[in-house]
Design a protein around this motif. Structure first.
Motif, PDB file in Angstrom:
ATOM      1  N   SER A  21       0.829  -1.210   0.000  1.00 60.89           N
ATOM      2  CA  SER A  21       0.000   0.000   0.000  1.00 60.89           C
ATOM      3  C   SER A  21       0.859   1.254   0.000  1.00 60.89           C
ATOM      4  CB  SER A  21      -0.923   0.018   1.224  1.00 60.89           C
ATOM      5  OG  SER A  21      -1.862  -1.019   1.143  1.00 60.89           O
ATOM      6  N   ALA A  22       1.924   1.254   0.790  1.00 60.12           N
ATOM      7  CA  ALA A  22       2.825   2.410   0.832  1.00 60.12           C
ATOM      8  C   ALA A  22       3.497   2.615  -0.522  1.00 60.12           C
ATOM      9  CB  ALA A  22       3.870   2.231   1.927  1.00 60.12           C
ATOM     10  N   ARG A  23       3.918   1.518  -1.156  1.00 56.33           N
ATOM     11  CA  ARG A  23       4.541   1.636  -2.480  1.00 56.33           C
ATOM     12  C   ARG A  23       3.554   2.151  -3.525  1.00 56.33           C
ATOM     13  NH1 ARG A  23       6.718  -3.442  -0.840  1.00 56.33           N
ATOM     14  NH2 ARG A  23       8.872  -3.135  -0.147  1.00 56.33           N
ATOM     15  N   ALA A  24       2.307   1.667  -3.467  1.00 53.17           N
ATOM     16  CA  ALA A  24       1.287   2.112  -4.416  1.00 53.17           C
ATOM     17  C   ALA A  24       0.996   3.599  -4.230  1.00 53.17           C
ATOM     18  CB  ALA A  24       0.013   1.288  -4.248  1.00 53.17           C
ATOM     19  N   TYR A  25       0.902   4.033  -2.977  1.00 49.37           N
ATOM     20  CA  TYR A  25       0.654   5.446  -2.707  1.00 49.37           C
ATOM     21  C   TYR A  25       1.823   6.296  -3.203  1.00 49.37           C
ATOM     22  CZ  TYR A  25      -0.389   9.748  -0.208  1.00 49.37           C
ATOM     23  OH  TYR A  25      -0.649  11.045   0.101  1.00 49.37           O
ATOM     24  N   ALA A  26       3.041   5.835  -2.968  1.00 48.97           N
ATOM     25  CA  ALA A  26       4.225   6.566  -3.436  1.00 48.97           C
ATOM     26  C   ALA A  26       4.225   6.669  -4.954  1.00 48.97           C
ATOM     27  CB  ALA A  26       5.495   5.879  -2.945  1.00 48.97           C
ATOM     28  N   ALA A  27       3.874   5.585  -5.632  1.00 47.80           N
ATOM     29  CA  ALA A  27       3.835   5.602  -7.102  1.00 47.80           C
ATOM     30  C   ALA A  27       2.767   6.571  -7.605  1.00 47.80           C
ATOM     31  CB  ALA A  27       3.575   4.191  -7.636  1.00 47.80           C
ATOM     32  N   ASP A  28       1.611   6.586  -6.937  1.00 47.74           N
ATOM     33  CA  ASP A  28       0.540   7.511  -7.319  1.00 47.74           C
ATOM     34  C   ASP A  28       0.985   8.953  -7.136  1.00 47.74           C
ATOM     35  OD1 ASP A  28      -2.285   8.164  -7.998  1.00 47.74           O
ATOM     36  OD2 ASP A  28      -2.299   8.898  -5.922  1.00 47.74           O
ATOM     37  N   ARG A  30       4.045  10.080  -7.074  1.00 50.12           N
ATOM     38  CA  ARG A  30       5.106  10.360  -8.041  1.00 50.12           C
ATOM     39  C   ARG A  30       4.506  10.671  -9.412  1.00 50.12           C
ATOM     40  NH1 ARG A  30       7.932   6.144  -7.044  1.00 50.12           N
ATOM     41  NH2 ARG A  30       9.235   7.187  -5.508  1.00 50.12           N
ATOM     42  N   ALA A  31       3.476   9.908  -9.796  1.00 49.25           N
ATOM     43  CA  ALA A  31       2.815  10.148 -11.083  1.00 49.25           C
ATOM     44  C   ALA A  31       2.142  11.518 -11.105  1.00 49.25           C
ATOM     45  CB  ALA A  31       1.795   9.046 -11.362  1.00 49.25           C
ATOM     46  N   ARG A  32       1.504  11.891  -9.999  1.00 50.40           N
ATOM     47  CA  ARG A  32       0.869  13.213  -9.925  1.00 50.40           C
ATOM     48  C   ARG A  32       1.902  14.329 -10.025  1.00 50.40           C
ATOM     49  NH1 ARG A  32      -4.453  13.408  -6.984  1.00 50.40           N
ATOM     50  NH2 ARG A  32      -5.165  11.266  -6.884  1.00 50.40           N
ATOM     51  N   ALA A  33       3.024  14.134  -9.359  1.00 48.78           N
ATOM     52  CA  ALA A  33       4.087  15.140  -9.420  1.00 48.78           C
ATOM     53  C   ALA A  33       4.647  15.245 -10.835  1.00 48.78           C
ATOM     54  CB  ALA A  33       5.189  14.805  -8.432  1.00 48.78           C
ATOM     55  N   ASP A  34       4.758  14.113 -11.523  1.00 47.49           N
ATOM     56  CA  ASP A  34       5.250  14.131 -12.903  1.00 47.49           C
ATOM     57  C   ASP A  34       4.297  14.892 -13.822  1.00 47.49           C
ATOM     58  OD1 ASP A  34       7.509  12.713 -12.228  1.00 47.49           O
ATOM     59  OD2 ASP A  34       6.750  10.780 -12.952  1.00 47.49           O
ATOM     60  N   VAL A  35       2.993  14.714 -13.604  1.00 44.38           N
ATOM     61  CA  VAL A  35       2.004  15.441 -14.417  1.00 44.38           C
ATOM     62  C   VAL A  35       2.126  16.935 -14.166  1.00 44.38           C
ATOM     63  CG1 VAL A  35      -0.472  15.859 -14.739  1.00 44.38           C
ATOM     64  CG2 VAL A  35       0.391  13.520 -14.627  1.00 44.38           C
ATOM     65  N   LEU A  36       2.202  17.324 -12.904  1.00 40.18           N
ATOM     66  CA  LEU A  36       2.346  18.739 -12.567  1.00 40.18           C
ATOM     67  C   LEU A  36       3.618  19.308 -13.176  1.00 40.18           C
ATOM     68  CD1 LEU A  36       1.541  21.314 -11.110  1.00 40.18           C
ATOM     69  CD2 LEU A  36       2.663  20.400  -9.051  1.00 40.18           C
ATOM     70  N   ALA A  37       4.719  18.579 -13.064  1.00 42.94           N
ATOM     71  CA  ALA A  37       5.990  19.050 -13.624  1.00 42.94           C
ATOM     72  C   ALA A  37       5.887  19.234 -15.133  1.00 42.94           C
ATOM     73  CB  ALA A  37       7.108  18.074 -13.275  1.00 42.94           C
ATOM     74  N   SER A  38       5.222  18.313 -15.823  1.00 42.76           N
ATOM     75  CA  SER A  38       5.109  18.451 -17.279  1.00 42.76           C
ATOM     76  C   SER A  38       4.246  19.650 -17.664  1.00 42.76           C
ATOM     77  CB  SER A  38       4.567  17.161 -17.906  1.00 42.76           C
ATOM     78  OG  SER A  38       3.224  16.951 -17.544  1.00 42.76           O
ATOM     79  N   VAL A  39       3.203  19.927 -16.879  1.00 34.40           N
ATOM     80  CA  VAL A  39       2.373  21.105 -17.149  1.00 34.40           C
ATOM     81  C   VAL A  39       3.188  22.383 -16.955  1.00 34.40           C
ATOM     82  CG1 VAL A  39       0.397  22.449 -16.306  1.00 34.40           C
ATOM     83  CG2 VAL A  39       0.180  19.984 -16.652  1.00 34.40           C
ATOM     84  N   LEU A  40       3.934  22.444 -15.866  1.00 30.04           N
ATOM     85  CA  LEU A  40       4.748  23.630 -15.611  1.00 30.04           C
ATOM     86  C   LEU A  40       5.838  23.810 -16.669  1.00 30.04           C
ATOM     87  CD1 LEU A  40       5.086  23.360 -11.731  1.00 30.04           C
ATOM     88  CD2 LEU A  40       3.609  24.899 -13.050  1.00 30.04           C
ATOM     89  N   GLU A  41       6.431  22.714 -17.116  1.00 26.38           N
ATOM     90  CA  GLU A  41       7.441  22.805 -18.181  1.00 26.38           C
ATOM     91  C   GLU A  41       6.821  23.313 -19.477  1.00 26.38           C
ATOM     92  OE1 GLU A  41       8.920  18.822 -18.127  1.00 26.38           O
ATOM     93  OE2 GLU A  41      10.430  19.272 -16.601  1.00 26.38           O
ATOM     94  N   ASP A  42       5.597  22.848 -19.778  1.00 31.33           N
ATOM     95  CA  ASP A  42       4.910  23.313 -20.978  1.00 31.33           C
ATOM     96  C   ASP A  42       4.610  24.805 -20.880  1.00 31.33           C
ATOM     97  OD1 ASP A  42       3.381  22.805 -23.519  1.00 31.33           O
ATOM     98  OD2 ASP A  42       1.755  23.559 -22.244  1.00 31.33           O
ATOM     99  N   ILE A  43       4.155  25.259 -19.717  1.00 29.75           N
ATOM    100  CA  ILE A  43       3.888  26.691 -19.538  1.00 29.75           C
ATOM    101  C   ILE A  43       5.172  27.491 -19.680  1.00 29.75           C
ATOM    102  CG2 ILE A  43       3.198  28.442 -17.848  1.00 29.75           C
ATOM    103  CD1 ILE A  43       1.097  26.400 -16.846  1.00 29.75           C
ATOM    104  N   ALA A  44       6.265  26.993 -19.102  1.00 32.82           N
ATOM    105  CA  ALA A  44       7.544  27.698 -19.202  1.00 32.82           C
ATOM    106  C   ALA A  44       8.010  27.780 -20.654  1.00 32.82           C
ATOM    107  CB  ALA A  44       8.601  26.995 -18.352  1.00 32.82           C
TER     108      ALA A  44
END
Length: 77
Positions: A21-28, A30-44
């Motif tokens: 469960s801890a690993r699944a939550y960490a993966a989730d 991490r995926a959310r952070a990756d999405v946010l990072a890609s949006v911010l990179e696109d805006i930049a």
């Protein structure tokens, strides 16, 4: 200052289900952070999107509430 590493307190091991469960939550997260990072990179790289191409906040809210209503309730172990 001392160059000795800080002592790590004894840890309590997790059972297999809790560790998974801890690993699944960490993966989730991490995926959310990756999405946010890609949006911010696109805006930049390309600037803010045009307001005409966006979604009204009311529509986004309603869609999110529908997704939440469709989720399975969490089980307590």
């Amino acid at each position: 200052m001392s160059e000795q590493p800080a002592l790590v307190p004894d840890r309590q091991p997790l059972d297999e289900h809790a560790a998974a469960s801890a690993r699944a939550y960490a993966a989730d997260q991490r995926a959310r952070a990756d999405v946010l990072a890609s949006v911010l990179e696109d805006i930049a790289a390309n600037g803010y999107p045009s307001p005409e191409t966006g979604v009204l906040w009311e529509e986004a809210r309603d869609a999110h509430l529908e997704r939440l209503a469709g989720e399975q309730p969490r089980r307590v172990a």
